[in-house]
Design a protein around this motif. Structure first.
Motif, PDB file in Angstrom:
ATOM      1  N   UNK A 128       0.867  -1.180   0.000  1.00 37.18           N
ATOM      2  CA  UNK A 128       0.000   0.000   0.000  1.00 37.18           C
ATOM      3  C   UNK A 128       0.904   1.229   0.000  1.00 37.18           C
ATOM      4  N   UNK A 129       0.612   2.217  -0.844  1.00 38.60           N
ATOM      5  CA  UNK A 129       1.470   3.408  -0.910  1.00 38.60           C
ATOM      6  C   UNK A 129       1.591   4.098   0.438  1.00 38.60           C
ATOM      7  N   UNK A 130       2.723   4.747   0.640  1.00 37.11           N
ATOM      8  CA  UNK A 130       2.993   5.462   1.883  1.00 37.11           C
ATOM      9  C   UNK A 130       2.356   6.852   1.839  1.00 37.11           C
ATOM     10  N   UNK A 131       1.885   7.313   3.004  1.00 42.58           N
ATOM     11  CA  UNK A 131       1.412   8.684   3.118  1.00 42.58           C
ATOM     12  C   UNK A 131      -0.024   8.881   2.688  1.00 42.58           C
ATOM     13  N   UNK A 132      -0.321  10.117   2.281  1.00 41.67           N
ATOM     14  CA  UNK A 132      -1.689  10.524   1.953  1.00 41.67           C
ATOM     15  C   UNK A 132      -1.859  10.713   0.448  1.00 41.67           C
ATOM     16  N   UNK A 133      -2.976  10.225  -0.066  1.00 44.70           N
ATOM     17  CA  UNK A 133      -3.283  10.397  -1.483  1.00 44.70           C
ATOM     18  C   UNK A 133      -3.657  11.857  -1.740  1.00 44.70           C
ATOM     19  N   UNK A 134      -2.923  12.501  -2.667  1.00 42.19           N
ATOM     20  CA  UNK A 134      -3.193  13.896  -3.013  1.00 42.19           C
ATOM     21  C   UNK A 134      -3.940  14.040  -4.331  1.00 42.19           C
ATOM     22  N   UNK A 135      -3.653  13.134  -5.263  1.00 43.71           N
ATOM     23  CA  UNK A 135      -4.198  13.328  -6.621  1.00 43.71           C
ATOM     24  C   UNK A 135      -4.196  12.009  -7.376  1.00 43.71           C
ATOM     25  N   UNK A 136      -5.238  11.775  -8.146  1.00 38.31           N
ATOM     26  CA  UNK A 136      -5.273  10.622  -9.047  1.00 38.31           C
ATOM     27  C   UNK A 136      -5.703  11.106 -10.422  1.00 38.31           C
ATOM     28  N   UNK A 137      -5.207  10.468 -11.454  1.00 41.47           N
ATOM     29  CA  UNK A 137      -5.526  10.875 -12.809  1.00 41.47           C
ATOM     30  C   UNK A 137      -5.334   9.691 -13.745  1.00 41.47           C
ATOM     31  N   UNK A 138      -5.855   9.821 -14.952  1.00 40.71           N
ATOM     32  CA  UNK A 138      -5.782   8.757 -15.947  1.00 40.71           C
ATOM     33  C   UNK A 138      -5.133   9.292 -17.216  1.00 40.71           C
ATOM     34  N   UNK A 139      -4.256   8.509 -17.808  1.00 47.43           N
ATOM     35  CA  UNK A 139      -3.727   8.847 -19.126  1.00 47.43           C
ATOM     36  C   UNK A 139      -4.055   7.710 -20.077  1.00 47.43           C
ATOM     37  N   UNK A 140      -4.153   8.036 -21.352  1.00 45.66           N
ATOM     38  CA  UNK A 140      -4.395   7.010 -22.360  1.00 45.66           C
ATOM     39  C   UNK A 140      -3.102   6.779 -23.126  1.00 45.66           C
TER      40      UNK A 140
END
Length: 408
Positions: A128-140
Motif C-alpha cells: 500500500x502506498x505510503x502517506x496521503x493520497x493527493x491526486x489521481x488521474x488517468x492517461x491514455x
C-alpha cells in the motif's frame, strides 16, 4: 618484439572494456513473466558509480542486471560475462569490482539468486502506498487507460525509511551530480508517483517516480519550499507525469499562508523546461499576464500576482513573462519583435551590473578576479555579441516551452 607484445596485449584487452551505460540494465518487475522478457531500460549516466569514463574493465560480454520489484522495490543484482581478466594470465591486472562499486550505494538486503527474488514478488500484492493520497488521474497510452496516483509522505511513515533507501538509488543513474539526502531531517517531504493497476481483479501498485522537497525558513515568519530531486522513471517518461507531479505539489502550497514562494535547487535543463511549462500554463490564467499587459513590459503587478496566487518568486515570474510575451509576439511583426528583443536584452545586460541569472553562470565558470576582468575588458562589440548569443539561447529554450503549450 616487446612493443609488438604490448600491442597485442592492448588489443586483447580491448574486448574486456565496456560502456557501463550499455552494460547496466534496469527492470521493474511486476510478476514472474517479466523475468522472461527483454524489457528494461539503461541508465542515463554511470559516472557516479564507475567513474568519469563510465566504463567497466575486466569483463567480456558484460551484462549487469538490476531488477526491482515494481511496488516494494526488492532488488536483484546479476552480473554475467563470458570471460574476465585475471592476474595470472594478464600481467597482474585485476577486473573492476562491480559488486563493491554498486554495494556502496545500494542498501543491504538485495538478492543475487533469481529464485529467491522471484519468490518475494508475491509480496508486492500486499503493498500500500505510503502517506496521503493527493491526486489521481488517468492517461491514455496506446489506446489503454492507465491510472496514476500521487502521495505525500514523510520519513517517519512506518516502513518508508527503508523504502526510500531503495528508491533513491535510481537518482545516481538518472540525475547528474545527484547525492543522497539526509532523510532524517524532518523538513524533507516526499511526493510519490504510482501506477495503480489490476491483477486478477486485485489493485496493485508500481512506482513510477518521485520528488523531494525541503522546507527552508524565510524571514521573518514564512517558509520557502525548495524542490530538490524530481525523477520520473524511463518507462513512464514523456507521458505528462512530471507536470502532474509538479502541479500536485503546487496545489498543496497554494492555500498555505505560511509559504512565501517556491524555489528549485540547481535545476537541470529538462526540469527547467518542465517548470517553465507548468508555470506558464498557470500564469496564462492570471490577469497581469494577458497579452495586452505583456506588450507593455514587465511590471510589478506580474510578480505580485504570481507570488500571491501561484507562489512564484520574482525571478521565475520574469522568465514566464518573457516566454508568454514571445508566445503572443509574431516574428513577422518586425516592430513588436524588435521591442521584445530589446526588452530581453536589457535583462540580459544585467550581468554587467553584477546581478542576474547569466551573471551567476559566469560566476560558476570563472574565478572572481577573472570575472571582473572579463566584464571590464569586453569591448562594446564583444558585449553586443555576448548579448545576441545569450538572447538566441534563451529564445531557443522558450520555443520548446511554447511548442508544448500550443500542443496542450
Amino acid at each position: 618484439m616487446a612493443g609488438t607484445g604490448m600491442t597485442l596485449m592492448r588489443n586483447h584487452l580491448d574486448d574486456y572494456k565496456c560502456d557501463a551505460n550499455e552494460a547496466v540494465k534496469f527492470k521493474l518487475v511486476r510478476d514472474e513473466k517479466d523475468l522472461e522478457n527483454d524489457d528494461g531500460f539503461n541508465p542515463d549516466m554511470t559516472h557516479q558509480i564507475f567513474g568519469e569514463q563510465e566504463s567497466i574493465f575486466g569483463y567480456k560480454d558484460l551484462s549487469v542486471q538490476l531488477y526491482y520489484s515494481a511496488a516494494k522495490l526488492n532488488t536483484y543484482l546479476s552480473i554475467k560475462y563470458t570471460d574476465k581478466v585475471s592476474p595470472e594470465k594478464d600481467n597482474g591486472l585485476q577486473p573492476d569490482n562491480i559488486t563493491e562499486a554498486l554495494s556502496k550505494e545500494m542498501p543491504p538486503g538485495y538478492y543475487t539468486n533469481l529464485d529467491d527474488f522471484s519468490a518475494v514478488l508475491a509480496k508486492d500484492a500486499n503493498f500500500k502506498p505510503y502517506g496521503d493520497l493527493l491526486h489521481s488521474y488517468t492517461i491514455n497510452k496506446d489506446g489503454v487507460d492507465r491510472q496514476f496516483e500521487i502521495y505525500k509522505t514523510t520519513i517517519d511513515c512506518p516502513g518508508f525509511r527503508e523504502y526510500h533507501e531503495r528508491l533513491q538509488t535510481f537518482i545516481l543513474f538518472f540525475i547528474d551530480a545527484a547525492s543522497f539526502i539526509d532523510a532524517d531531517d524532518e523538513r524533507w517531504s516526499f511526493y510519490l508517483l504510482f501506477e495503480k493497476y489490476k491483477d486478477n481483479g486485485n489493485p496493485m501498485y508500481a512506482i513510477a517516480g518521485y520528488m523531494t522537497v525541503y522546507k527552508y525558513y524565510a524571514y521573518p515568519c514564512s517558509n520557502r519550499p525548495r524542490i530538490s530531486q524530481v525523477l520520473v522513471l524511463p518507462p513512464f517518461q514523456k507521458q505528462g507525469h512530471g507536470a502532474q507531479l509538479l502541479q500536485t505539489f503546487y496545489n498543496s502550497c497554494y492555500g498555505d499562508s505560511d509559504i512565501l514562494d517556491i524555489t528549485v535547487e540547481d535545476p537541470s535543463e529538462n526540469f527547467q523546461r518542465l517548470r517553465d511549462y507548468v508555470d506558464a500554463r498557470n500564469c496564462m490564467k492570471l490577469k497581469s499576464f494577458q497579452p495586452e499587459k505583456l506588450y507593455e513590459g514587465f511590471d510589478d503587478d506580474m510578480p505580485h500576482e504570481a507570488r500571491l496566487k501561484l507562489k512564484l518568486n520574482r525571478k521565475q515570474s520574469r522568465r514566464i513573462y518573457e516566454i508568454l510575451r514571445l508566445k503572443c509576439t509574431s516574428e513577422a511583426d518586425k516592430e513588436k519583435f524588435k521591442q521584445y528583443r530589446l526588452d530581453v536584452k536589457r535583462r540580459l545586460n544585467i550581468p554587467f551590473q553584477k546581478n542576474g541569472r547569466d551573471f551567476e553562470k559566469l560566476q560558476k565558470a570563472l574565478k572572481p578576479e577573472e570575472l571582473s576582468t572579463t566584464l571590464s575588458c569586453m569591448s562594446m562589440e564583444q558585449r553586443h555579441q555576448y548579448l545576441e548569443k545569450a538572447f538566441e539561447e534563451e529564445i531557443e529554450q522558450y520555443k520548446h516551452v511554447i511548442e508544448r503549450l500550443n500542443m496542450a
